[in-house]
Design a protein around this motif. Sequence first.
Motif, PDB file in Angstrom:
ATOM      1  N   ILE A   1       0.865  -1.176   0.000  1.00 57.00           N
ATOM      2  CA  ILE A   1       0.000   0.000   0.000  1.00 57.00           C
ATOM      3  C   ILE A   1       0.905   1.230   0.000  1.00 57.00           C
ATOM      4  CG2 ILE A   1      -1.879   1.208   1.182  1.00 57.00           C
ATOM      5  CD1 ILE A   1      -2.424  -1.530   2.606  1.00 57.00           C
ATOM      6  N   ALA A   2       1.084   1.814  -1.180  1.00 53.75           N
ATOM      7  CA  ALA A   2       2.002   2.948  -1.320  1.00 53.75           C
ATOM      8  C   ALA A   2       1.434   4.219  -0.716  1.00 53.75           C
ATOM      9  CB  ALA A   2       2.356   3.164  -2.792  1.00 53.75           C
ATOM     10  N   GLY A   3       0.103   4.365  -0.707  1.00 54.77           N
ATOM     11  CA  GLY A   3      -0.527   5.540  -0.125  1.00 54.77           C
ATOM     12  C   GLY A   3      -0.779   6.638  -1.147  1.00 54.77           C
ATOM     13  N   PRO A   4      -1.292   7.767  -0.701  1.00 58.68           N
ATOM     14  CA  PRO A   4      -1.574   8.097   0.708  1.00 58.68           C
ATOM     15  C   PRO A   4      -2.853   7.461   1.258  1.00 58.68           C
ATOM     16  CG  PRO A   4      -2.194   9.928  -0.703  1.00 58.68           C
ATOM     17  CD  PRO A   4      -1.538   8.911  -1.596  1.00 58.68           C
TER      18      PRO A   4
ATOM     19  N   LYS B   1       9.548 -11.190   3.016  1.00 60.41           N
ATOM     20  CA  LYS B   1       9.591 -10.326   4.193  1.00 60.41           C
ATOM     21  C   LYS B   1       8.504  -9.257   4.124  1.00 60.41           C
ATOM     22  CE  LYS B   1      14.562 -10.775   5.169  1.00 60.41           C
ATOM     23  NZ  LYS B   1      15.825 -10.030   5.387  1.00 60.41           N
ATOM     24  N   LYS B   2       8.054  -8.863   5.306  1.00 60.05           N
ATOM     25  CA  LYS B   2       7.088  -7.778   5.429  1.00 60.05           C
ATOM     26  C   LYS B   2       7.793  -6.533   5.941  1.00 60.05           C
ATOM     27  CE  LYS B   2       2.965  -6.392   8.043  1.00 60.05           C
ATOM     28  NZ  LYS B   2       2.024  -6.771   9.114  1.00 60.05           N
ATOM     29  N   PHE B   3       7.428  -5.379   5.378  1.00 56.91           N
ATOM     30  CA  PHE B   3       8.014  -4.110   5.801  1.00 56.91           C
ATOM     31  C   PHE B   3       6.901  -3.096   6.050  1.00 56.91           C
ATOM     32  CE2 PHE B   3      11.056  -6.317   3.178  1.00 56.91           C
ATOM     33  CZ  PHE B   3      12.242  -6.208   3.895  1.00 56.91           C
ATOM     34  N   THR B   4       7.153  -2.206   6.961  1.00 53.08           N
ATOM     35  CA  THR B   4       6.243  -1.083   7.180  1.00 53.08           C
ATOM     36  C   THR B   4       7.058   0.194   7.024  1.00 53.08           C
ATOM     37  OG1 THR B   4       4.947  -2.393   8.757  1.00 53.08           O
ATOM     38  CG2 THR B   4       4.592  -0.011   8.745  1.00 53.08           C
ATOM     39  N   PHE B   5       6.850   0.867   5.908  1.00 48.09           N
ATOM     40  CA  PHE B   5       7.599   2.088   5.624  1.00 48.09           C
ATOM     41  C   PHE B   5       6.823   3.297   6.159  1.00 48.09           C
ATOM     42  CE2 PHE B   5       9.100  -0.797   2.081  1.00 48.09           C
ATOM     43  CZ  PHE B   5      10.319  -1.069   2.677  1.00 48.09           C
ATOM     44  N   GLY B   6       6.726   4.354   5.416  1.00 49.53           N
ATOM     45  CA  GLY B   6       6.045   5.550   5.908  1.00 49.53           C
ATOM     46  C   GLY B   6       4.726   5.801   5.209  1.00 49.53           C
ATOM     47  N   ASN B   7       4.321   7.072   5.173  1.00 47.05           N
ATOM     48  CA  ASN B   7       3.046   7.414   4.537  1.00 47.05           C
ATOM     49  C   ASN B   7       3.210   8.269   3.285  1.00 47.05           C
ATOM     50  OD1 ASN B   7       3.835   9.807   5.688  1.00 47.05           O
ATOM     51  ND2 ASN B   7       2.164   9.915   7.181  1.00 47.05           N
ATOM     52  N   ARG B   8       4.428   8.371   2.797  1.00 46.77           N
ATOM     53  CA  ARG B   8       4.671   9.144   1.571  1.00 46.77           C
ATOM     54  C   ARG B   8       4.795   8.195   0.388  1.00 46.77           C
ATOM     55  NH1 ARG B   8       6.075  14.472   2.445  1.00 46.77           N
ATOM     56  NH2 ARG B   8       6.488  15.033   4.626  1.00 46.77           N
ATOM     57  N   ARG B   9       3.967   8.410  -0.598  1.00 48.34           N
ATOM     58  CA  ARG B   9       3.853   7.467  -1.714  1.00 48.34           C
ATOM     59  C   ARG B   9       5.173   7.246  -2.440  1.00 48.34           C
ATOM     60  NH1 ARG B   9      -0.230   5.267  -4.488  1.00 48.34           N
ATOM     61  NH2 ARG B   9       0.151   4.636  -6.651  1.00 48.34           N
ATOM     62  N   GLN B  10       5.810   8.326  -2.895  1.00 48.16           N
ATOM     63  CA  GLN B  10       7.014   8.155  -3.694  1.00 48.16           C
ATOM     64  C   GLN B  10       8.132   7.508  -2.892  1.00 48.16           C
ATOM     65  OE1 GLN B  10       7.118   8.588  -6.970  1.00 48.16           O
ATOM     66  NE2 GLN B  10       9.196   7.733  -6.953  1.00 48.16           N
TER      67      GLN B  10
ATOM     68  N   VAL C   1      -0.944   2.328   5.571  1.00 45.49           N
ATOM     69  CA  VAL C   1      -0.150   2.812   4.438  1.00 45.49           C
ATOM     70  C   VAL C   1       1.332   2.570   4.734  1.00 45.49           C
ATOM     71  CG1 VAL C   1       0.601   4.885   3.206  1.00 45.49           C
ATOM     72  CG2 VAL C   1      -1.824   4.533   3.689  1.00 45.49           C
ATOM     73  N   GLY C   2       2.042   2.075   3.750  1.00 43.50           N
ATOM     74  CA  GLY C   2       3.455   1.752   3.931  1.00 43.50           C
ATOM     75  C   GLY C   2       3.719   0.285   4.167  1.00 43.50           C
ATOM     76  N   THR C   3       2.635  -0.503   4.311  1.00 41.40           N
ATOM     77  CA  THR C   3       2.807  -1.949   4.461  1.00 41.40           C
ATOM     78  C   THR C   3       3.178  -2.560   3.115  1.00 41.40           C
ATOM     79  OG1 THR C   3       1.144  -2.025   6.220  1.00 41.40           O
ATOM     80  CG2 THR C   3       1.703  -4.113   5.130  1.00 41.40           C
TER      81      THR C   3
END
Length: 415
Positions: free
Chosen positions: A355-358, A383-392, A367-369
């Motif tokens: 989920i790239a978001g926003p 692997k699973k990652f949780t990044f941030g909420n900024r799409r790019q 968002v960010g999963t």
Amino acid sequence: MLAEIITIGDEILIGQIVDTNSAWMAGQLNNAGIRIKQISSVSDEREHILTALAEAAKRADIIFITGGLGPTKDDITKKTLAEYFGVAMVENAEALSNVTRIFERYKRPLLAINKLQAEVPENCEVIINKNGTAPGMWFNEGGKVYVSMPGVPFEMMYMMEEEVIPKIKALFKLPVIIHKTILTVGEGESFLAERIADIEDSLPEYIKLAYLPKLGQVRLRLSAYGNDETFLREEVDEFAAKLKQRIGSFVVADEDIPLEKVILNFMEAKGLTLSVAESCTGGYISHLFTQHAGSSKVFYGGAVSYSYELKESILGVKHETLWQYGAVSEQTVKEMVEGALLNFKSDYAIAVTGIAGPGGGTPDKPVGTVWIAVASAQKSVIKKFTFGNRRQQNIERSATTALFMLNTLLKDVEK
């Protein structure tokens, strides 16, 4: 020897164009042994240009100026340079001949405004523009060298390569500048700095270490300055070896190339092939590979499968998997990477879904999963990652992480 680059033009300051000239010039000058002290962009205003020139002369030995040499009223660089040096404008016969020749070649009438291109400050040495009508100008005043060139990139590049740099090398004894870059992935800048602090502290004054961070990556650049090239290279190589040994598995290359190029080079040498199954990255991983010449020797291609329907029809993801676990899940990314291997018949594959978001996030999948899988016929890693909420940033982080996972898998399997 220190240099400064001044680019002139409102179009740069309002973001209408990107100043690629400065980056290219800095690279060429650095290779020649000239260090860049500062790069500035100024507006098409007389006072601004005059101030920039005066300030640059306090800092640098050579001042390079690009832009503002056209025939229209908003191009004021030549007249401002004449004012700066306190000289008159004169018509240069060689420059006029060049302008006339160009217009005759294209069978266009030579207007009075075009003839103005041949007018230059009387104290300059003209550099003929073999790719356009605006001449370059070389000034040697007050112990400083000023070089003014057109802002059109290919015109400026020709002048630099064929005229300006050879002239500088002939006139000045230039020092040697040696750079060596180490590409690391998976370790943050601050953690790297702490890990190698004692090595950095032991560097001699003529060798500097720079940290160049990018999403998920840090380039370490050793730069040495001096006159003995052999000695400097040996010293830089010695410290680079210490850094690589200390950083260990986070090092992916000891040359200044991007991570995807590291992978392409390795896989080509081994005769291996690669395909991708992209969802949230939307083809970005494919772009990273295919921007490099010769990538087709390794990269087969793949699928950008946003919808459930394409995940099923192209990659063979089971309908039940998607509806039970969702597109962003371990089960789905596993079937995506397996489908890429099977359907595209490559040795290795990458799959990314997230989920790239926003928008689009849920409490259990914010968002960010992102789920990432890399696989060969022998082994897979998911692997699973949780990044941030900024799409790019999520797209770029997902791509970098996927490449790092693939690079690690390649090292494990292809030992």
